[in-house]
Design a protein around this motif. Sequence first.
Motif, PDB file in Angstrom:
ATOM      1  N   HIS A  41       0.819  -1.220   0.000  1.00 19.51           N
ATOM      2  CA  HIS A  41       0.000   0.000   0.000  1.00 19.51           C
ATOM      3  C   HIS A  41       0.851   1.267   0.000  1.00 19.51           C
ATOM      4  O   HIS A  41       0.580   2.212  -0.742  1.00 19.51           O
ATOM      5  N   VAL A  67     -12.758   0.926   2.907  1.00 20.07           N
ATOM      6  CA  VAL A  67     -12.565   0.227   4.174  1.00 20.07           C
ATOM      7  C   VAL A  67     -11.655  -0.955   3.875  1.00 20.07           C
ATOM      8  O   VAL A  67     -11.902  -1.740   2.984  1.00 20.07           O
ATOM      9  N   GLY A  68     -10.595  -1.043   4.602  1.00 22.09           N
ATOM     10  CA  GLY A  68      -9.524  -2.011   4.375  1.00 22.09           C
ATOM     11  C   GLY A  68      -8.288  -1.369   4.959  1.00 22.09           C
ATOM     12  O   GLY A  68      -8.381  -0.326   5.625  1.00 22.09           O
ATOM     13  N   CYS A  69      -7.122  -1.928   4.719  1.00 18.27           N
ATOM     14  CA  CYS A  69      -5.926  -1.337   5.319  1.00 18.27           C
ATOM     15  C   CYS A  69      -5.696   0.088   4.850  1.00 18.27           C
ATOM     16  O   CYS A  69      -5.070   0.884   5.541  1.00 18.27           O
ATOM     17  N   HIS A 106     -17.703   0.406   3.243  1.00 16.17           N
ATOM     18  CA  HIS A 106     -17.011  -0.758   2.672  1.00 16.17           C
ATOM     19  C   HIS A 106     -17.563  -1.121   1.290  1.00 16.17           C
ATOM     20  O   HIS A 106     -18.731  -1.473   1.164  1.00 16.17           O
ATOM     21  N   GLY A 145      -9.228  -2.001  -1.961  1.00 22.39           N
ATOM     22  CA  GLY A 145      -8.613  -3.325  -1.863  1.00 22.39           C
ATOM     23  C   GLY A 145      -9.484  -4.360  -2.548  1.00 22.39           C
ATOM     24  O   GLY A 145     -10.563  -4.042  -3.068  1.00 22.39           O
ATOM     25  N   GLY A 180     -11.044  -7.105  -1.254  1.00 25.50           N
ATOM     26  CA  GLY A 180     -12.300  -7.450  -0.579  1.00 25.50           C
ATOM     27  C   GLY A 180     -13.319  -6.353  -0.819  1.00 25.50           C
ATOM     28  O   GLY A 180     -14.469  -6.597  -1.176  1.00 25.50           O
ATOM     29  N   ILE A 187     -17.689  -7.247  -1.535  1.00 27.15           N
ATOM     30  CA  ILE A 187     -18.879  -6.490  -1.105  1.00 27.15           C
ATOM     31  C   ILE A 187     -19.259  -5.395  -2.105  1.00 27.15           C
ATOM     32  O   ILE A 187     -20.424  -5.104  -2.308  1.00 27.15           O
ATOM     33  N   ASN A 243      -4.211  -7.794  -3.137  1.00 27.30           N
ATOM     34  CA  ASN A 243      -3.222  -8.548  -2.362  1.00 27.30           C
ATOM     35  C   ASN A 243      -3.760  -9.917  -1.964  1.00 27.30           C
ATOM     36  O   ASN A 243      -3.256 -10.561  -1.064  1.00 27.30           O
ATOM     37  N   TYR A 279      -7.860 -10.434   2.798  1.00 21.07           N
ATOM     38  CA  TYR A 279      -8.371  -9.336   3.621  1.00 21.07           C
ATOM     39  C   TYR A 279      -7.295  -9.012   4.640  1.00 21.07           C
ATOM     40  O   TYR A 279      -7.118  -9.745   5.599  1.00 21.07           O
ATOM     41  N   GLY A 280      -6.576  -7.931   4.409  1.00 21.75           N
ATOM     42  CA  GLY A 280      -5.504  -7.595   5.337  1.00 21.75           C
ATOM     43  C   GLY A 280      -6.039  -7.067   6.651  1.00 21.75           C
ATOM     44  O   GLY A 280      -5.771  -7.594   7.723  1.00 21.75           O
ATOM     45  N   MET A 281      -6.887  -6.064   6.554  1.00 21.28           N
ATOM     46  CA  MET A 281      -7.301  -5.340   7.748  1.00 21.28           C
ATOM     47  C   MET A 281      -7.989  -6.204   8.786  1.00 21.28           C
ATOM     48  O   MET A 281      -7.752  -6.065   9.982  1.00 21.28           O
TER      49      MET A 281
HETATM   50  C1  LIG Z   1     -20.147  -3.703   6.000  1.00 22.33           C
HETATM   51  C2  LIG Z   1     -18.829  -4.142   6.474  1.00 22.33           C
HETATM   52  N1  LIG Z   1     -18.532  -5.463   6.448  1.00 22.33           N
HETATM   53  C3  LIG Z   1     -17.346  -5.883   6.884  1.00 22.33           C
HETATM   54  C4  LIG Z   1     -16.417  -4.992   7.339  1.00 22.33           C
HETATM   55  C5  LIG Z   1     -15.106  -5.509   7.860  1.00 22.33           C
HETATM   56  N2  LIG Z   1     -13.975  -5.318   6.947  1.00 22.33           N
HETATM   57  C6  LIG Z   1     -13.170  -4.278   7.085  1.00 22.33           C
HETATM   58  S1  LIG Z   1     -11.937  -4.287   5.974  1.00 22.33           S
HETATM   59  C7  LIG Z   1     -12.495  -5.705   5.273  1.00 22.33           C
HETATM   60  C8  LIG Z   1     -11.765  -6.353   4.151  1.00 22.33           C
HETATM   61  C9  LIG Z   1     -10.673  -5.558   3.632  1.00 22.33           C
HETATM   62  O1  LIG Z   1      -9.958  -6.279   2.694  1.00 22.33           O
HETATM   63  P1  LIG Z   1      -9.412  -5.624   1.386  1.00 22.33           P
HETATM   64  O2  LIG Z   1     -10.465  -4.821   0.728  1.00 22.33           O
HETATM   65  O3  LIG Z   1      -8.837  -6.717   0.581  1.00 22.33           O
HETATM   66  O4  LIG Z   1      -8.316  -4.589   1.850  1.00 22.33           O
HETATM   67  P2  LIG Z   1      -6.903  -4.825   2.545  1.00 22.33           P
HETATM   68  O5  LIG Z   1      -7.141  -4.660   4.004  1.00 22.33           O
HETATM   69  O6  LIG Z   1      -6.418  -6.173   2.190  1.00 22.33           O
HETATM   70  O7  LIG Z   1      -6.068  -3.745   1.992  1.00 22.33           O
HETATM   71  C10 LIG Z   1     -13.620  -6.150   5.924  1.00 22.33           C
HETATM   72  C11 LIG Z   1     -14.332  -7.385   5.561  1.00 22.33           C
HETATM   73  C12 LIG Z   1     -16.768  -3.627   7.350  1.00 22.33           C
HETATM   74  N3  LIG Z   1     -15.944  -2.667   7.787  1.00 22.33           N
HETATM   75  N4  LIG Z   1     -17.969  -3.231   6.900  1.00 22.33           N
END
Ligand SMILES: Cc1ncc(C[n+]2csc(CCOP(=O)(O)OP(=O)(O)O)c2C)c(N)n1
Lengths: 353, 478
Positions: B34, B60-62, B79, B103, B105, B110, B132, B135-137
């Motif tokens: 990142h 929403v993610g890292c 997210h 990201g 996920g 979603i 990546n 799901y990192g975060m």
């Molecule tokens: C509605 C909702 N569902 C689930 C989550 C929990 N959540 C936060 S980050 C994430 C996945 C992130 O993965 P990714 O998009 O691959 O990003 P990365 O962290 O790998 O960069 C999830 C499932 C949330 N915040 N909101």
Amino acid sequence: MSRVLIKGNEAVVRGAILAGCRAFYGYPITPASEIAETAAVLFPQVGGTFLQAESEIGAINMVYGAAATGERAMTASSSPGISLKLEGISYAAGSELPMVIVDIMRGGPGLGNIAPEQSDYNQMVKGGGHGNYKLIVLAPNSAQEMCDLTMRAFELADRYRTPVIVLADGFVGQMMEPVQLPEPVAELPSKDWCVNGTAATRDNLISSIYMDPDELEEHNAKLQRKYDKIEQREILWEEIETEDAEIILVGYGIVSRILQSVVEEGRKRGLALGLLRPISLCPFPAPRIAELAETTEMFFAVEMSNGQMVHDIRLAVRHKRPVEFYGRMGGSVPTTQEILAKVQEHLPEKARI
Amino acid sequence: MKKVLEKPDSFYDEFVRKPGANPHSTHYCPGCGHGVVHKLIAETMDDFEIQDRTVFVSPVGCAVFGYYYFHCGNIQVPHGRAPAVATGIKRALPDSVVISYQGDGDLAAIGGNNILQAANRGENITVIFVNNAIYGMTGSQMAPTTLLGQKTTTTPEGRSAANEGYPLRVSELLATLEAPVYIERVAITDAKHVMKARKAIRKGIQNQMEGRGFSFVEILSSCPTGWKMTPSEAKEWLGGSMIDYFPLSVLKNKNGVHPDPDGARKQSNGHYVSRSEILKIVGAGSSADRRFAQPTVSSGFDNPRIKVSGFGGQGILLLGQLLAQGAMLSDYFATWLPSYGPEMRGGTANCHVIISNERIGSPLVTDTDVLMAMNLPSLDKFEKDVRTDGLILVNSSLIERRVARDDVCSVYVPATELADKLGEPKTANMVMLGAFVACSKLLSEESILASLQAKVKRTEFLELNRSAFNAGFESVCQ
Ligand SMILES: Cc1ncc(C[n+]2csc(CCOP(=O)(O)OP(=O)(O)O)c2C)c(N)n1
Ligand code: SF4
């Protein structure tokens, strides 16, 4: 200025345009679709954006984006679609983004039906989404108010930086009445907090994240102070013949129109009926209800639901007086005669004039 | 070349929004991709001098904390919804540069539909997709892009095609769409690949600045923490297994194509509209500033509650609207309430109209003063609701029976026949309206004709409807 004969749903769009809203994002659902359809015609004409989103989730997030830029933005839907929007609404409350969401309620739960109900009261008034937030919820009962309260919704949304709901039912949306169109809002408030792609807003951030528990607590406390202020200043209600009423009927939206007829009919028959109609459901006119509880014998709530607003009346009355309830569900609308009969079953002696 | 060593201007010098002791290091794990991607974006913002114009959308993610780092307007979003939010931003601010960062996920699980639809609309935005494969975060759960056999906390035995399906190649999927102008997959393995990624990001952003439309840069990136590897192991796996499954290539590049016409349309919004134009558009002052006197109403017709009923296609709703419109133009209060939804699709339509000198309570008509029955089912259904001494207007062309009650006034109007004679059976509703006005004297003929004018735009129809109204009116007077 002249009046026009339009549906409540059409009046919403006109109110929005007159309030300076230039961004509408929607997704079709009966009985709210005419709002999107009317916006699709009118918004481009006033230089605005209309877009049919991929879903209600898409729509509320587009509104989130538009609102973040400082634009007056809105969406409209009906109950199942509102359920889908709740995450976005919670984010908007947390990020303090002003926006207007119109809910033309229909029968539930689940797919239910498309007939009018008032069963989204809890969902809208009690939060619905996650977190310690409240919304401002306005409940029009005429085509005129669909226009006027939509305009007011935008004003309140900006004043308090909060999402505002216009909560109506299928009947108020579908009903046509003469509407006096107000003057367009001449000047929109400036929003120094927004992110609009300029040097001036470069350091601005729209976010609902506060990782530190103390900070999030402070943020929540600030939100609560805002809600308190709204409660002190923005309660709206209407009363009909309450001065000498022994029974005060309470209802909002289309039900309040029927209750107005009940009061008229009841008075003709010698019953001391009055009507209190909450126009703002949140903040709720609890102080006024408490005041009326000093003098009136009883309250009688009527809703097209399983009894949701009635709990707020009971809280306000604090057991000083009986609070009776009559409700219809599934899209059946109670008639004047039907309600009058129910009221008479509960009649205290004193209520006969 | 100073920027090789220094932070770009589009990056904050100190990450003051970031909690904790060290405002100079990012929150990302050692070896995380990142941070590298962030730097490439910030350098591009500097090079293109768009720091002030840029709106950065954090997912929403890292990368949720993108706003710790990017020194520009920041919006953090729900997210998966970044493309929808970016749409709302870009439509409001066509001159801004909107960078939507997600990201795998967030984007592919979603938010799958949101990215698909934004791409398909050809939104003029730049999407940076950091893949990546995990799901990192949230602590190393499976992503839609997780490779077969890859162990995650929710695929402890490794991802299996049988249970979880195959890893999703998002770029390939989006490349099937017509609208996107640019889709490329790059990887940040070594310096050479990073240079390529840099070029891709620049192109994605430049496209937007030129108003060309939707650009999508997928960046394969390591997550040593999620993969349970050292940074160097992660780099190796990224360059091997990841690239094997997600081949690096330009999947779409509409080079030299004229800027997306859709983009042009979106830009044209926001033109100035004056107060008087706005009033005209919403309909104020249009049809009818005209007012009509209330005639002397026949006795029993004060404040009538009217029900109009028939089958779909008979113009039932219009009949009711003309009544309500005429009432409005005569300074009455009026309500019009339609039956709506499936009830109408079943073939019957009805509407409730109340006209009154006083503010109207319930718009529902149950206790009926006037029933206009255009077909038999309507008479069967609503006859009983008419009050004693009320009026029932019967379309005798289609209803053969007489009104069963003798405590109401019944008027038989051969509405469909009279309309037929005029050559347009659809004007039966107007015949009925004429008959009602003749009986009740509730509204002046002029007010109804003015309403007709407001509702019926084509002059030949207007004439026809006027004749039908007169025919009905006279049929009662005779
Ligand atoms: C509605 C909702 N569902 C689930 C989550 C929990 N959540 C936060 S980050 C994430 C996945 C992130 O993965 P990714 O998009 O691959 O990003 P990365 O962290 O790998 O960069 C999830 C499932 C949330 N915040 N909101
Ligand atoms: S968990 Fe993975 S994606 Fe998140 S910061 Fe660490 S290495 Fe990066």
